[in-house]
Motif scaffolding. Sequence first.
Motif, mmCIF file in Angstrom:
data_model
loop_
_atom_site.group_PDB
_atom_site.id
_atom_site.type_symbol
_atom_site.label_atom_id
_atom_site.label_comp_id
_atom_site.label_asym_id
_atom_site.label_seq_id
_atom_site.Cartn_x
_atom_site.Cartn_y
_atom_site.Cartn_z
ATOM 1 N N ARG A 178 0.831 -1.204 0.000
ATOM 2 C CA ARG A 178 0.000 0.000 0.000
ATOM 3 C C ARG A 178 0.866 1.255 0.000
ATOM 4 O O ARG A 178 0.514 2.261 -0.623
ATOM 5 C CB ARG A 178 -0.941 -0.021 1.208
ATOM 6 N N GLU A 179 2.009 1.194 0.665
ATOM 7 C CA GLU A 179 2.903 2.351 0.681
ATOM 8 C C GLU A 179 3.453 2.632 -0.713
ATOM 9 O O GLU A 179 3.490 3.788 -1.158
ATOM 10 C CB GLU A 179 4.052 2.104 1.665
ATOM 11 N N LEU A 215 3.382 1.317 -11.913
ATOM 12 C CA LEU A 215 3.945 0.299 -11.036
ATOM 13 C C LEU A 215 4.501 -0.903 -11.795
ATOM 14 O O LEU A 215 5.165 -1.756 -11.209
ATOM 15 C CB LEU A 215 2.874 -0.172 -10.048
ATOM 16 N N GLY A 216 4.181 -0.970 -13.081
ATOM 17 C CA GLY A 216 4.653 -2.092 -13.878
ATOM 18 C C GLY A 216 3.953 -3.393 -13.578
ATOM 19 O O GLY A 216 4.556 -4.473 -13.642
ATOM 20 N N ILE A 228 2.151 1.743 -3.579
ATOM 21 C CA ILE A 228 1.033 2.175 -4.423
ATOM 22 C C ILE A 228 0.730 3.654 -4.176
ATOM 23 O O ILE A 228 0.523 4.431 -5.115
ATOM 24 C CB ILE A 228 -0.206 1.310 -4.143
ATOM 25 N N THR A 229 0.718 4.050 -2.915
ATOM 26 C CA THR A 229 0.431 5.442 -2.580
ATOM 27 C C THR A 229 1.477 6.370 -3.156
ATOM 28 O O THR A 229 1.150 7.423 -3.720
ATOM 29 C CB THR A 229 0.358 5.613 -1.047
ATOM 30 N N ARG A 230 2.751 6.014 -3.010
ATOM 31 C CA ARG A 230 3.827 6.857 -3.559
ATOM 32 C C ARG A 230 3.692 7.008 -5.065
ATOM 33 O O ARG A 230 3.877 8.102 -5.621
ATOM 34 C CB ARG A 230 5.194 6.256 -3.215
ATOM 35 N N ALA A 231 3.367 5.934 -5.745
ATOM 36 C CA ALA A 231 3.213 5.985 -7.200
ATOM 37 C C ALA A 231 2.030 6.851 -7.599
ATOM 38 O O ALA A 231 2.093 7.610 -8.572
ATOM 39 C CB ALA A 231 3.056 4.570 -7.763
ATOM 40 N N ASP A 273 -4.610 9.711 3.737
ATOM 41 C CA ASP A 273 -4.024 9.246 4.983
ATOM 42 C C ASP A 273 -2.518 9.505 5.007
ATOM 43 O O ASP A 273 -1.961 9.920 6.025
ATOM 44 C CB ASP A 273 -4.307 7.752 5.150
ATOM 45 N N SER A 274 -1.868 9.280 3.877
ATOM 46 C CA SER A 274 -0.430 9.487 3.791
ATOM 47 C C SER A 274 -0.071 10.964 3.952
ATOM 48 O O SER A 274 0.823 11.320 4.732
ATOM 49 C CB SER A 274 0.090 8.960 2.452
#
Length: 216
Positions: free
Chosen positions: A20-21, A48-49, A23-26, A71-72
């Motif tokens: 999830r981290e 994300l490839g 994914i969030t950054r991407a 949330d991030s």
Amino acid sequence: MSPQTTSRRRGRPTAPVLSRERITRAAIKIVRARDYRHLTMASLARELGVSTSALYNHVSSKRDLLVMIQDSLNGEIDCSSFGAKPWHEALRDWAVSYRLCFIRHTALIPVMAVLPVADSPRTLQMYERVARALDDAGIPGDQAVDVIVGIEALVFGAAYDASAPQNIFDPGGRADIAPVFARAAAQRPAGSRAAADRAFELALDALVDGLRRRFG
């Protein structure tokens, strides 16, 4: 053990490809580079490839993705002054940190400003700390929420203003229409960020001082 079995085990990933981290950054990267309207499950999977179906194993929907981003980002906002300083000083520190966070993520403001807080633990924890400090100060609950909303309205607008072009108030060849305003705008400090910071500090001080006088 056969060579074939050894080869399969050596090539197997030791950890999940997605988290999830990650994914969030991407997702944040896509929004910062291309605007939030370009954030789709398909574009995120490409970033994300991975396949879109693989992404859905970790994120159930576009809304789930936006909540992860919310949330991030809100987890980056400093709330440490609440409980350590008087409520009005803590409110000011919170607003300053809040604005700095969204200066870095201005493209996400149109979504984050209207996204419900359900299922966003860090967002709820942030609001709880603010609300608890205001409650301890004797500010009624409904008005405490109004205080939070008022601060956020200033924060989001001021975050936008930090990226405004330096010549945003230049009247061009029509200074004759607004000569007083044109003269005043010409006296602002050079650099849009410096001017934006000063305007934010002025408005924030006025807002917090007004709240302090109103609630004692």
